[in-house]
Design an enzyme around this catalytic site. Structure first.
Site, short mmCIF file in Angstrom:
data_model
loop_
_atom_site.label_atom_id
_atom_site.label_comp_id
_atom_site.label_asym_id
_atom_site.label_seq_id
_atom_site.Cartn_x
_atom_site.Cartn_y
_atom_site.Cartn_z
N LYS A 186 7.26 1.52 4.82
CA LYS A 186 5.85 1.14 4.94
C LYS A 186 5.66 0.40 6.25
CE LYS A 186 2.10 1.52 2.35
NZ LYS A 186 1.78 2.53 1.33
P1 NAD Z 1 -9.11 2.86 2.06
O1 NAD Z 1 -9.02 2.00 3.26
O2 NAD Z 1 -9.55 4.26 2.22
O3 NAD Z 1 -10.06 2.14 0.98
C1 NAD Z 1 -9.88 0.83 0.56
C2 NAD Z 1 -11.13 0.46 -0.23
O4 NAD Z 1 -10.92 -0.79 -0.89
C3 NAD Z 1 -12.38 0.31 0.62
O5 NAD Z 1 -13.49 0.90 -0.04
C4 NAD Z 1 -12.57 -1.21 0.67
O6 NAD Z 1 -13.91 -1.57 0.87
C5 NAD Z 1 -12.08 -1.57 -0.71
N1 NAD Z 1 -11.75 -2.98 -0.84
C6 NAD Z 1 -11.06 -3.79 0.01
N2 NAD Z 1 -11.03 -5.03 -0.50
C7 NAD Z 1 -11.70 -4.99 -1.68
C8 NAD Z 1 -12.01 -5.96 -2.67
N3 NAD Z 1 -11.61 -7.21 -2.54
N4 NAD Z 1 -12.73 -5.55 -3.75
C9 NAD Z 1 -13.14 -4.28 -3.90
N5 NAD Z 1 -12.86 -3.34 -3.00
C10 NAD Z 1 -12.16 -3.68 -1.91
O7 NAD Z 1 -7.67 2.77 1.36
P2 NAD Z 1 -7.01 3.80 0.35
O8 NAD Z 1 -6.17 4.72 1.14
O9 NAD Z 1 -8.03 4.32 -0.59
O10 NAD Z 1 -6.03 2.82 -0.42
C11 NAD Z 1 -6.44 2.06 -1.57
C12 NAD Z 1 -5.21 1.72 -2.40
O11 NAD Z 1 -4.57 2.94 -2.77
C13 NAD Z 1 -4.14 0.90 -1.66
O12 NAD Z 1 -3.50 0.05 -2.58
C14 NAD Z 1 -3.19 1.95 -1.18
O13 NAD Z 1 -1.90 1.43 -0.93
C15 NAD Z 1 -3.22 2.90 -2.36
N6 NAD Z 1 -2.74 4.25 -2.08
C16 NAD Z 1 -3.37 5.03 -1.17
C17 NAD Z 1 -2.86 6.30 -0.92
C18 NAD Z 1 -3.53 7.25 0.04
O14 NAD Z 1 -3.06 8.41 0.13
N7 NAD Z 1 -4.58 6.87 0.72
C19 NAD Z 1 -1.73 6.76 -1.61
C20 NAD Z 1 -1.13 5.92 -2.55
C21 NAD Z 1 -1.65 4.67 -2.78
#
Ligand code: NAD
Length: 420
Positions: free
Chosen positions: A109
């Site tokens: 990561k």
């Molecule tokens: P992203 O940046 O696309 O979206 C993050 C979202 O979370 C945004 O809408 C933001 O406004 C919101 N957010 C941030 N702080 C917040 C809060 N305090 N309350 C409510 N909403 C809040 O990120 P993503 O890629 O969707 O990732 C989100 C989660 O999913 C993370 O934990 C990431 O590690 C996990 N994840 C993502 C992927 C992927 O392929 N993108 C894969 C596995 C896990």
């Protein structure tokens, strides 16, 4: 009985889950010690020229937790709260996630401490290119393969491919996944994390006798994982998405939101807040709403013991990494809430990243229907094995996923032995 402490350090959280599985597996002490610590950690401090001409120094990390089952694999996060311990935790979760779904990757990561909302597109590009250069000796298609995470996306990945390729002197799309289709991305990758998540929700619901049609869904976080989960639950399962939130606030509509229109609204205004036809509510109220399915899809440490006591969800599907503090797990289990753990529930993203990497290596690209069919096969199989292990050991799905994953990584270590 005294309640377990509510540790908020993500790496302590990761170690608690690892140790519990290692105890059950009676893991050999030397292998256990190796797996408790990341293999390699790189910290970089680097300058970026800002729009104003000012030079700012940023700090970034890349951690490789394990390469025992394959090259390290895991996203890059841009966030002001990124810490080395958070990156370590996220790297170890990647190791166990890849092992849970049996794809041949280890875990890594990365992150840069920055507020991407304060940076313009040129500054983001400079920061990404310089960070890629700084970690370029560490990463590579057969070494360590980054991907998008919070506040990074396919645009970021395209800059990374270009920078890395310039360094190597040849086009090297397999160095990262989550790329745009035009530069070697995979069909289905954008939806993959959420698609994998809704596949395991559907499997769990079927076994619980819970109908997804009109089931009320609440989603915290409306980025890649959260907004696509909303769309898929609505379009493919006829569920009712009653509330969603992002970093600016939360919205609620008893009769169900139209995720497509909420996505359009967020694209236009930058937030879900202010969407017509919905009322606003506080982030705490959102997590306590009456619903069948709660999907945390933002950051860590959201489902605290207090939230666990208040939740009225029947299924919590962890699209985010590490959203539930270990002490909350016990409360949820006593309440009979089905928790679909992150290392299973969000493994669809890395699974299709693996497909993307295979396609880049082969130079042969698959149709979206093939990608989705293979993703479904892997997710359903992983859910079955985790569920079976949970029943066999009489433990939660999380503990079961860790038993399987830690056991697989330990087995790889015991075959590989010690060099020299
Ligand atoms: P992203 O940046 O696309 O979206 C993050 C979202 O979370 C945004 O809408 C933001 O406004 C919101 N957010 C941030 N702080 C917040 C809060 N305090 N309350 C409510 N909403 C809040 O990120 P993503 O890629 O969707 O990732 C989100 C989660 O999913 C993370 O934990 C990431 O590690 C996990 N994840 C993502 C992927 C992927 O392929 N993108 C894969 C596995 C896990």
């Amino acid at each position: 009985m005294a309640e377990q402490s509510e540790s908020l350090n993500p790496y302590d959280m990761a170690l608690q889950h690892f140790d519990a599985a290692a105890d059950l597996l009676q893991l050999d002490e030397p292998i256990r010690e190796r797996m408790r610590l990341p293999e390699r950690e790189l910290i970089v401090h680097f300058p970026v020229k800002m729009r104003t001409g000012r030079i700012r120094t940023f700090t970034g990390y890349r951690v490789q937790h394990s390469t025992a089952r394959g090259p390290a694999k895991g996203g890059i996060r841009y966030h002001p709260d990124v810490t080395l311990d958070e990156v370590r935790a996220l790297a170890s979760w990647m190791t166990y996630k890849c092992a849970t779904v049996k794809i041949p990757f280890g875990g890594g990561k990365g992150g840069v401490v920055c507020n991407p909302k304060e940076l313009d597109i040129h500054e983001l590009e400079s920061l990404t290119r310089r960070f890629t250069s700084e970690i370029s000796l560490f990463i590579g298609p057969d070494r360590d393969i980054p991907a998008p995470d919070v506040y990074t996306n396919s645009r970021t990945m395209a800059w990374m491919v270009d920078t890395y390729s310039m360094h190597r002197g040849f086009y090297s799309p397999g160095v990262v996944t989550g790329k745009p289709l035009a530069v070697g991305g995979s069909e289905g990758r954008t939806d993959a994390t959420a698609r994998g998540c809704v596949i395991v929700i559907a499997e769990a619901a079927r076994r619980m006798g819970l109908k997804l049609k009109d089931a009320r869904v609440v989603i915290q976080g409306f980025g890649n994982a959260g907004s696509v989960a909303a769309r898929l639950m609505h379009d493919e399962y006829d569920a009712k998405v009653v509330a969603v939130s992002d970093s600016q606030g939360a919205i609620f509509c008893r009769d169900g939101l139209d995720p497509h229109r909420v996505i359009e609204h967020k694209e236009r205004t930058g937030s879900v807040v202010g969407y017509a036809g919905a009322e606003g509510l506080s982030p705490d109220e959102l997590l306590a709403l009456e619903c069948e399915i709660l999907i945390p899809a933002a950051l860590e440490n959201v489902i605290t013991t207090e939230v666990a006591r208040k939740t009225r969800a029947r299924i919590i599907a962890e699209a985010a990494n590490g959203p539930t503090v270990p002490a909350a797990d016990e409360i949820l289990s006593d309440k009979g809430v089905c928790v679909l753990p992150d290392i299973l529930a969000n493994a669809g993203g890395v699974t299709v990243s693996y497909f993307e990497w295979v396609q880049n290596n082969q130079g042969y690209y698959w149709k979206e229907s093939d990608v989705n069919a293979r993703l479904k096969e892997i997710m359903v199989d992983a859910f079955d094995q985790v569920d079976l292990t949970a029943k066999r050991h009489k433990v939660s799905l999380r503990r079961a996923a860790y038993i399987l994953a830690v056991g697989r990584v330990a087995e790889a270590h015991s075959w590989l032995g010690i060099y020299p």
